[in-house]
Design a protein around this motif. Structure first.
Motif, short mmCIF file in Angstrom:
data_model
loop_
_atom_site.label_atom_id
_atom_site.label_comp_id
_atom_site.label_asym_id
_atom_site.label_seq_id
_atom_site.Cartn_x
_atom_site.Cartn_y
_atom_site.Cartn_z
N ALA A 296 65.55 5.98 -44.42
CA ALA A 296 65.49 6.97 -43.35
C ALA A 296 64.90 6.38 -42.08
O ALA A 296 65.38 6.65 -40.97
CB ALA A 296 64.68 8.18 -43.80
N GLU B 287 67.71 16.49 -44.41
CA GLU B 287 68.27 16.05 -45.69
C GLU B 287 67.98 17.06 -46.79
O GLU B 287 68.82 17.30 -47.66
CB GLU B 287 67.70 14.68 -46.07
CG GLU B 287 68.30 13.52 -45.28
CD GLU B 287 67.77 12.18 -45.74
OE1 GLU B 287 66.74 12.16 -46.45
OE2 GLU B 287 68.38 11.16 -45.39
N ARG C 251 70.71 18.88 -49.08
CA ARG C 251 70.59 18.82 -50.54
C ARG C 251 70.61 20.23 -51.15
O ARG C 251 71.30 20.49 -52.14
CB ARG C 251 69.30 18.09 -50.93
CG ARG C 251 69.11 17.93 -52.44
CD ARG C 251 67.87 17.11 -52.75
NE ARG C 251 68.01 15.74 -52.30
CZ ARG C 251 67.42 15.22 -51.22
NH1 ARG C 251 66.61 15.97 -50.48
NH2 ARG C 251 67.60 13.97 -50.89
N LYS D 186 74.28 15.52 -41.02
CA LYS D 186 73.54 14.51 -41.77
C LYS D 186 74.03 14.47 -43.19
O LYS D 186 74.33 15.49 -43.78
CB LYS D 186 72.03 14.85 -41.75
CG LYS D 186 71.16 13.86 -42.50
CD LYS D 186 71.11 12.52 -41.79
CE LYS D 186 70.25 11.52 -42.56
NZ LYS D 186 70.27 10.19 -41.97
#
Length: 223
Positions: A23, A200, A204, A222
């Motif tokens: 990241a 993220e 997810r 993203k």
């Protein structure tokens, strides 16, 4: 201690340790810094290690004409000078010896140094792993530095694998690799990385809830 590391910013180091190298790399690349990773041959002794903090640079040279006493004087000077909460990064200019060992690791751990990254070798790796001192190196060997290698410069700019590193920069090292963050952009990079991690997590959550992956990517930008 020079002006390059006047005061270690522990809060930034602790925030950085909650990130991961991939990241951080993505953020650096987006900011125009795509070449801030060290060689993928530099690996942690303990694969679970994650090391972050402000850099203290050391460099040295191989010279087998040196007196053992002189090499140990210079080595112990490095152990004495490294600031608490720093991460030592060493350019030994040598790929034959072990540039960290058990007593030195134990000393640095006791003095509050976060860890040690070297473009070279390490010995006594089982002991070092057992005491929990974080070391990233290219190889292990029984050979030590006594009478053959000297720590020459402290807090001077070094270069490893084309990456220029100065004392006061920040580093994040984990099982994927080592990323160097220039000091002048460290706070911005860390803040942006924290934003990436939050995004993220949203992606997810969406994927695990059954969202189409491409739709999730287009929604959050993203993946």
């Amino acid at each position: 201690m020079s002006n390059q590391i006047n005061k270690i910013d522990i809060s930034l180091a602790d925030r950085l340790e909650k990130c991961y190298s991939g990241a951080v790399y993505d953020v650096l690349r987006a900011m125009g810094y795509p070449n801030q990773t060290l060689s993928n041959q530099i690996r942690p002794l303990d694969i679970t290690s994650k090391l972050s903090g402000q850099v203290y640079t050391v460099s040295g040279r191989y010279d087998d004409t040196l007196e053992p006493h002189d090499t140990l004087l210079h080595w112990t000077a490095m152990l004495s000078k490294a600031p608490k909460d720093s991460v030592i990064i060493c350019q030994p200019n040598d790929h034959t010896l072990g540039h960290m060992g058990e007593l030195s690791a134990e000393t640095l751990l006791l003095r509050g140094v976060r860890g040690y990254i070297v473009d070279g070798g390490c010995r006594d790796s089982e002991f070092i792993s057992r005491i929990g001192f974080k070391v990233f190196s290219k190889y292990c060997t029984p050979m030590d530095v006594v009478g053959r290698w000297t720590a020459q410069d402290f807090e001077e700019p070094i270069e490893i694998d084309g990456v220029k590193i100065i004392s006061g920069d920040y580093v994040l090292a984990d099982r994927d690799g080592v990323v160097i963050i220039p000091k002048n952009i460290a706070e911005e990079v860390i803040a942006k990385t924290e934003e990436v991690l939050q995004t993220e997590n949203l992606v997810r959550t969406a994927i695990l809830a059954g969202e189409d992956p491409q739709r999730a990517y287009l929604k959050y930008g993203k993946f």
